[in-house]
Design an enzyme around this catalytic site. Structure first.
Site, PDB file in Angstrom:
ATOM      1  N   LYS A   1       0.819  -1.211   0.000  1.00 43.40           N
ATOM      2  CA  LYS A   1       0.000   0.000   0.000  1.00 43.40           C
ATOM      3  C   LYS A   1       0.854   1.263   0.000  1.00 43.40           C
ATOM      4  CE  LYS A   1      -4.368  -1.839   1.646  1.00 43.40           C
ATOM      5  NZ  LYS A   1      -5.403  -1.849   2.696  1.00 43.40           N
TER       6      LYS A   1
ATOM      7  N   ARG B   1      -3.523 -10.211   4.930  1.00 40.39           N
ATOM      8  CA  ARG B   1      -4.078 -10.182   3.571  1.00 40.39           C
ATOM      9  C   ARG B   1      -3.003  -9.624   2.649  1.00 40.39           C
ATOM     10  NH1 ARG B   1      -6.699  -6.553   0.134  1.00 40.39           N
ATOM     11  NH2 ARG B   1      -8.286  -7.501  -1.208  1.00 40.39           N
TER      12      ARG B   1
END
Length: 286
Positions: A233, A267
């Protein structure tokens, strides 16, 4: 580093998937499989069923416990798509993966109740909702009727607007209040298995993401498993001023920190490296 197994906040929990109980006292890895043309990390995209099945097979070989399949990109500013297009993307992939790998646990990454319903009917066994039910008021009743576990994430607005909604008076308090309210609603709907996701990168500035990670163990007071979605991210690649394609090392570092803070599920885009991270973390704590 403290032995997190004995943390006063540690949640020793199980997750019921397709009639089986998964022990969450040892962290699990969830592999990301995006059936989209515009997810922020190109390496996660599968443009057709054949590619999706091939990548699913590799993730299973690499040690993923759950595959998280999404057909609607949630990157900031992503284009909206219709319900029909989302269904057309995910349903054939779910069916094809389960045909090839029938014992696979599949999560459907969607904020639409109808996508959740049809995906579970096609074989998915977990619903991962970035909106925590806020973008479809039928989501909670749908999940309750399906009797599958539910990941409730914190986000403000939509993927198209969330970058503008990063102002908080007290970030931790507001997220705790949010989850307490959501968990109450989910329990009232008779949803038994609930997983919390603080929503790294969703309506949070980079500094807020690091503050949340540093204080992530606070959310264990709610007594529910925590999912950490940090993989590749912007809090990694923007902080390091590198392309997203070079953010695996940073992902591993932050995943390790998330494990020390009590994450039960990682995740990730890169399953092999995450599984190795979990194994070494477990070895350190043994």
């Amino acid at each position: 580093m403290p032995d997190t197994r004995d943390s006063v906040f540690r949640t020793n929990s199980t997750l019921r998937l397709r009639g089986n109980l998964l022990d969450l006292s040892a962290p699990l890895v969830m592999g990301i499989l995006n059936i989209t043309p515009d997810s922020f990390y190109a390496g996660s995209r599968a443009s057709n069923v054949e590619t999706a099945v091939e990548r699913a097979g590799q993730m299973i070989t690499d040690g993923a416990t759950i595959l998280d399949i999404g057909g609607y990109s949630s990157r900031p500013g992503a284009s909206a798509i219709s319900l029909e297009e989302e269904l057309d993307r995910v349903l054939p992939v779910i069916e094809a993966i389960l045909h090839q790998f029938p014992d696979t646990y599949i999560s459907i990454d969607t904020f639409r109740a109808e996508v959740a319903r049809q995906s579970v009917e096609a074989g998915a066994c977990l619903v991962n909702d970035i909106s925590g039910g806020s973008l479809d008021d039928r989501m909670f009743e749908t999940v309750a009727s399906l009797q599958v576990p539910y990941v409730v994430m914190h986000m403000r607005g939509t993927p198209q607007t969330m970058k503008l909604l990063t102002s908080y008076e007290n970030l931790l308090k507001e997220l705790i209040d949010y989850f307490q309210q959501k968990v109450y609603q989910l329990r009232q709907a008779n949803i038994k298995d609930i997983i919390l996701d603080v929503g790294f990168g969703f309506a949070k500035a980079i500094e807020q993401n690091y503050f949340l990670l540093k204080n992530m163990e606070v959310f264990q007071i709610l007594g529910l498993p925590l999912l950490a979605g940090l993989s590749r991210k912007s809090l990694i690649y923007k902080k390091l001023n590198i392309p997203v394609s070079e953010s695996l090392n940073g992902t591993t570092v932050l995943n390790t920190l998330a494990l020390t803070k009590g994450a039960s599920i990682l995740r990730v885009h890169d399953v092999k490296e995450a599984v190795e991270t979990v194994k070494l973390f477990q070895a350190y704590n043994d």
